[in-house]
Write a protein that holds these residues in place. Structure first.
Motif, short mmCIF file in Angstrom:
data_model
loop_
_atom_site.label_atom_id
_atom_site.label_comp_id
_atom_site.label_asym_id
_atom_site.label_seq_id
_atom_site.Cartn_x
_atom_site.Cartn_y
_atom_site.Cartn_z
N UNK A 219 4.72 1.61 10.19
CA UNK A 219 4.64 2.17 11.45
C UNK A 219 3.86 1.67 12.89
N UNK A 220 2.55 1.96 12.48
CA UNK A 220 1.70 2.57 13.25
C UNK A 220 1.09 1.44 13.65
N UNK A 221 1.42 -0.03 13.50
CA UNK A 221 0.65 -1.29 13.18
C UNK A 221 -0.50 -0.88 13.02
N UNK A 222 -1.15 -0.46 12.15
CA UNK A 222 -2.32 -0.43 11.64
C UNK A 222 -2.75 -1.18 10.71
N UNK A 223 -3.91 -2.16 10.77
CA UNK A 223 -4.15 -2.57 9.06
C UNK A 223 -5.92 -2.19 8.99
N UNK A 224 -6.73 -2.77 7.83
CA UNK A 224 -4.95 -2.87 6.35
C UNK A 224 -4.36 -2.09 6.01
N UNK A 225 -3.36 -2.44 5.54
CA UNK A 225 -2.30 -2.02 4.48
C UNK A 225 -1.89 -1.62 3.26
N UNK A 226 -2.50 -2.92 2.85
CA UNK A 226 -2.02 -3.55 1.64
C UNK A 226 -2.43 -2.28 0.38
N UNK A 227 -1.83 -2.15 -0.79
CA UNK A 227 -2.10 -1.43 -1.67
C UNK A 227 -3.60 -2.03 -1.75
N UNK A 228 -3.80 -2.97 -2.39
CA UNK A 228 -5.42 -2.90 -2.60
C UNK A 228 -6.31 -2.47 -1.69
N UNK A 229 -6.17 -3.08 -0.75
CA UNK A 229 -7.49 -2.17 0.43
C UNK A 229 -7.30 -0.92 0.34
N UNK B 16 2.22 9.94 -0.80
CA UNK B 16 1.94 8.79 -2.24
C UNK B 16 1.63 7.54 -1.32
N UNK B 17 0.73 6.57 -2.10
CA UNK B 17 -0.09 5.57 -1.91
C UNK B 17 1.05 4.75 -0.56
N UNK B 18 2.21 4.15 -1.09
CA UNK B 18 3.50 3.74 -0.90
C UNK B 18 3.93 4.18 0.97
N UNK B 19 4.12 5.88 0.30
CA UNK B 19 4.20 6.46 1.84
C UNK B 19 3.33 6.33 2.87
N UNK B 20 2.04 6.09 2.94
CA UNK B 20 0.75 6.06 3.53
C UNK B 20 0.99 4.48 3.89
N UNK B 21 1.45 3.03 3.10
CA UNK B 21 1.51 2.70 3.79
C UNK B 21 2.95 2.11 5.06
N UNK B 22 4.20 2.52 4.46
CA UNK B 22 5.22 2.47 5.29
C UNK B 22 4.41 3.93 6.92
N UNK B 23 3.46 4.75 7.01
CA UNK B 23 3.36 5.01 8.02
C UNK B 23 2.42 3.96 8.63
N UNK B 24 1.10 2.85 7.90
CA UNK B 24 0.07 2.17 8.64
C UNK B 24 0.76 1.36 8.97
N UNK C 20 -7.22 10.04 3.56
CA UNK C 20 -7.99 11.01 2.87
C UNK C 20 -7.11 12.30 3.35
N UNK C 21 -6.77 12.78 4.84
CA UNK C 21 -5.72 13.77 4.85
C UNK C 21 -4.12 13.53 4.37
N UNK C 22 -4.04 12.32 4.89
CA UNK C 22 -2.05 11.80 4.10
C UNK C 22 -2.84 12.05 2.63
N UNK C 23 -3.32 11.84 2.02
CA UNK C 23 -3.26 12.53 0.70
C UNK C 23 -3.05 14.01 0.42
N UNK C 24 -3.75 14.09 1.39
CA UNK C 24 -4.36 16.32 0.95
C UNK C 24 -3.29 16.64 1.76
#
Length: 221
Positions: A181-191, A171-179, A163-167
């Protein structure tokens, strides 16, 4: 009234301010520690000597230095105390204001008060001591929504960060890239979409923008 207090904070200026306040309200048997490991040892030793502390005031974040630490945070200290059977009243005194963290400390580790450091923090700390001696919970106004029924959902830091990233306009793609880099899962668009859809249902939000607005109103971000 509390008679023997332990302050755990790695900043001397904070310790001095709290110490002055405690003296003002008549509590003069006060010890301090800049390390959580040392604080645990002091609490255990005091109990063995049958002169236990009856109040703990601790920060959550501690800077690392040359000393190797087993307990790296106030959270670790509180968790260890509870697991070891210490029911000492605990006041958390911290700059951290994430509601999820406050809720966990209250519900899981039975802290008695959470005071946010700030301009009114010494006044609120004095209030907290007065309130918890009557076995009541005290929360600073900035985190009092932590136990709001509308917030008491199955949320974790992952959800809050989404929610913070969206605020922040990501974008969703930006969030996926951040996740990634931080090796955080789940990070797929559908997830991510699935997680946000669940949050929208939980918070009765019409869309993602509405979800962000609700999260801000509740103090989650």
């Amino acid at each position: 009234m509390f008679k023997k207090v332990l302050i755990v904070d790695d900043y001397d200026v904070v310790n001095e301010g709290v110490l002055t306040m405690l003296y003002d309200i008549g509590i003069t048997n006060v010890k301090s520690s800049q390390y959580c490991d040392m604080a645990l040892l002091k609490i255990k030793t005091a109990r063995q000597e049958q002169d236990p502390f009856d109040l703990l005031i601790t920060d959550l974040s501690f800077k690392t230095d040359f000393k190797e630490a087993r307990l790296k945070s106030g959270d670790d200290l509180i968790q260890t105390l509870r697991e070891d059977g210490f029911d000492i009243p605990v006041i958390v005194y911290s700059t951290e204001d994430r509601l999820q963290r406050v809720r966990t400390l209250v519900n899981k580790y039975s802290i008695n008060a959470y005071v946010c450091k700030g301009r009114r923090s010494i006044f609120e700390l004095r209030q907290a001591i007065s309130v918890i001696k009557d076995n009541k919970l005290f929360l600073s106004p900035s985190v009092e929504n932590a136990l709001n029924p509308q917030v008491s959902l199955e949320m974790d830091d992952y959800d809050v960060n989404l929610i913070k990233y969206l605020s922040n306009g990501l974008s969703y793609n930006d969030i996926i890239i951040i996740l990634e880099k931080q090796n955080i899962k789940p990070r797929s668009l559908s997830s991510i979409e699935k997680r946000l859809n669940k949050l929208k249902v939980d918070f009765k939000a019409n869309n993602v923008i509405h979800l962000v607005a609700i999260a801000k109103d509740l103090g989650l971000i």
